[in-house]
Design a protein around this motif. Structure first.
Motif, short mmCIF file in Angstrom:
data_model
loop_
_atom_site.label_atom_id
_atom_site.label_comp_id
_atom_site.label_asym_id
_atom_site.label_seq_id
_atom_site.Cartn_x
_atom_site.Cartn_y
_atom_site.Cartn_z
N THR A 134 -27.11 -64.74 -34.82
CA THR A 134 -27.42 -63.45 -34.21
C THR A 134 -26.21 -62.84 -33.52
O THR A 134 -26.35 -62.05 -32.59
CB THR A 134 -28.60 -63.56 -33.22
N ARG A 174 -29.93 -52.73 -34.13
CA ARG A 174 -29.84 -54.11 -33.67
C ARG A 174 -31.20 -54.80 -33.79
O ARG A 174 -31.30 -55.94 -34.23
CB ARG A 174 -29.34 -54.14 -32.21
N THR A 176 -33.65 -54.13 -35.85
CA THR A 176 -33.93 -54.42 -37.26
C THR A 176 -33.20 -55.69 -37.70
O THR A 176 -33.76 -56.55 -38.39
CB THR A 176 -33.49 -53.24 -38.15
N ARG A 177 -31.96 -55.82 -37.30
CA ARG A 177 -31.17 -56.99 -37.70
C ARG A 177 -31.79 -58.28 -37.15
O ARG A 177 -31.87 -59.29 -37.84
CB ARG A 177 -29.73 -56.87 -37.16
N ILE A 178 -32.22 -58.21 -35.89
CA ILE A 178 -32.81 -59.42 -35.28
C ILE A 178 -34.16 -59.74 -35.94
O ILE A 178 -34.49 -60.90 -36.17
CB ILE A 178 -32.93 -59.23 -33.75
N GLU A 180 -34.83 -59.17 -39.00
CA GLU A 180 -34.48 -59.79 -40.28
C GLU A 180 -34.14 -61.28 -40.08
O GLU A 180 -34.51 -62.13 -40.89
CB GLU A 180 -33.29 -59.07 -40.94
N PHE A 181 -33.43 -61.57 -38.99
CA PHE A 181 -33.14 -62.98 -38.64
C PHE A 181 -34.44 -63.78 -38.57
O PHE A 181 -34.53 -64.91 -39.07
CB PHE A 181 -32.39 -63.04 -37.31
N MET B 138 -25.79 -59.03 -39.94
CA MET B 138 -25.94 -60.21 -39.11
C MET B 138 -26.02 -61.43 -40.03
O MET B 138 -26.70 -61.39 -41.05
CB MET B 138 -27.23 -60.06 -38.31
N PRO B 139 -25.33 -62.52 -39.66
CA PRO B 139 -25.26 -63.69 -40.55
C PRO B 139 -26.49 -64.57 -40.44
O PRO B 139 -26.42 -65.72 -40.02
CB PRO B 139 -24.00 -64.40 -40.03
N ILE B 140 -27.63 -64.04 -40.88
CA ILE B 140 -28.92 -64.68 -40.59
C ILE B 140 -29.19 -65.91 -41.46
O ILE B 140 -30.10 -66.68 -41.17
CB ILE B 140 -30.08 -63.67 -40.70
#
Lengths: 237, 237
Positions: A134, A174, A176-178, A180-181, B138-140
């Motif tokens: 993250t 941000r 959205t990215r989290i 996705e994580f 992000m490098p998920i």
């Protein structure tokens, strides 16, 4: 007993490096004369020496000396003997790659768990989580692993930014990215806004600073946590 | 002869998915009935089926059928037999991880070099470069490598964003991140703003759209490239 300050950022807008944290750091490093600084993340690619001098200049204001870990031949020994450790911000991938290259990840975890006072800012905070999955940083080098210290039982997103409704841009927010994580990973993610930090004493993890933090859990709506919230409950999430 | 469209983004602000590119795609896919879509990047974690349906809906407007690569048992064979290939945006790490898992990276490179028309948007554009070390994502997940197709002789930064002078935030600007990349890597980086794309025909690489693109070379000041600039000179940078 673990004893960490895990800060979203080193620097607030319009302030000097570490300025907002100095009162807290005077307390955190009260029994420390020399702080061992890990400059590996090299923000903007500055040299290890330059970065260490910048930190020395800031911590001199609270009467601490600073020595860069890069100067030690035996870096593991230097960590075992450090009075306190500060890992500065910059590029998280470069930092993690160097820590693995020097075989320091386990040592760093060990000394933190044994109570050596630790300060992390930005990339240095990212690595206290379970992984760097993250981070906001660009993956400019390929590290042997994304796994990190896990001295807190969740992942950190430093410099957390709320969506800007005025931005006519299609890059992911941000949040959205989290999210996705969380499709691929189970660990909770704490979005720490600039000006927030975590104060870790043993198993107590407390949100400090004046701002709320944004907590993301798999399959749940994100929630805002108030300052002084105890975060140890995340160990069971 | 290589034949690619490499777009910064799939969608412009306030427009429908792929809308701004459709006239170009009607031309690009003129001799194509069915486009093979690679949905692996899963934006916001949507399923492969949902993502493929979204693309089918958009490309129906130019009378193309779409089939998702995830539906094929033998994915390598599907790529060899594809009339055209579209790799959509989403998370670049997830995309690259899946391409390696299915052992498709070399096959994809081969069919592109043999002339199968290719469309990439965002993550699908990132992978046409030498590596994904200049992705914004992000490098998920941890892929087995950051190396990618290298069908253009440089790296791409899609959704390129100029610094916002009003932002009271201490996270690195896009330009700072790319300059950090150049501390550790020699490949040129092309910052493609939303609305720009590269038109690749054999060794000719031409910037299209109405905007300039920002070129970053190691140890040089960044420069703005005008639309219709030929970028093949970057092969010798």
């Amino acid at each position: 007993m673990k004893n960490l300050i895990i800060a979203s950022t080193s620097t607030l807008f319009g302030e000097e490096y570490l300025e907002y944290l100095l009162p807290e750091l005077a307390h955190h490093f009260a029994n420390v004369s020399v702080v061992t600084f890990i400059p590996f993340a090299r923000p903007s690619g500055i040299s290890h020496n330059e970065y260490t001098q910048k930190v020395a200049h800031a911590l001199k204001k609270i009467n601490k000396k600073v020595i860069g870990l890069h100067e030690f031949e035996d870096k593991q020994k230097a960590l075992y003997e450090a009075e306190a450790i500060f890992v500065g911000g910059g590029n998280t991938f470069v930092l993690v790659n160097d820590l693995y290259s020097y075989n320091l990840m386990d040592t760093l975890k060990e000394v933190i768990e044994n109570g050596t006072p630790y300060l992390g800012c930005s990339a240095g905070s990212n690595i206290t989580g379970v992984s760097i999955k993250t981070t906001n940083d660009m993956p400019i080098v390929y590290p042997p692993s994304f796994e990190t210290l896990g001295v807190v039982p969740f992942n950190i997103n430093p410099h957390y930014l709320d969506p800007n409704p005025d931005l006519k841009h299609n890059g992911e927010t941000r949040e959205t990215r989290i999210q996705e994580f969380l499709v691929y990973n189970k660990q909770p993610v704490l979005g720490l806004r600039e000006g927030s930090w975590l104060d870790v004493k043993g198993n107590h993890i407390v949100l400090k600073g004046n701002l709320t933090a944004r907590l993301f859990l798999q399959n749940k709506e994100p929630q805002e946590l108030e300052p002084f919230t105890e975060l140890n409950f995340l160990a069971s999430c």
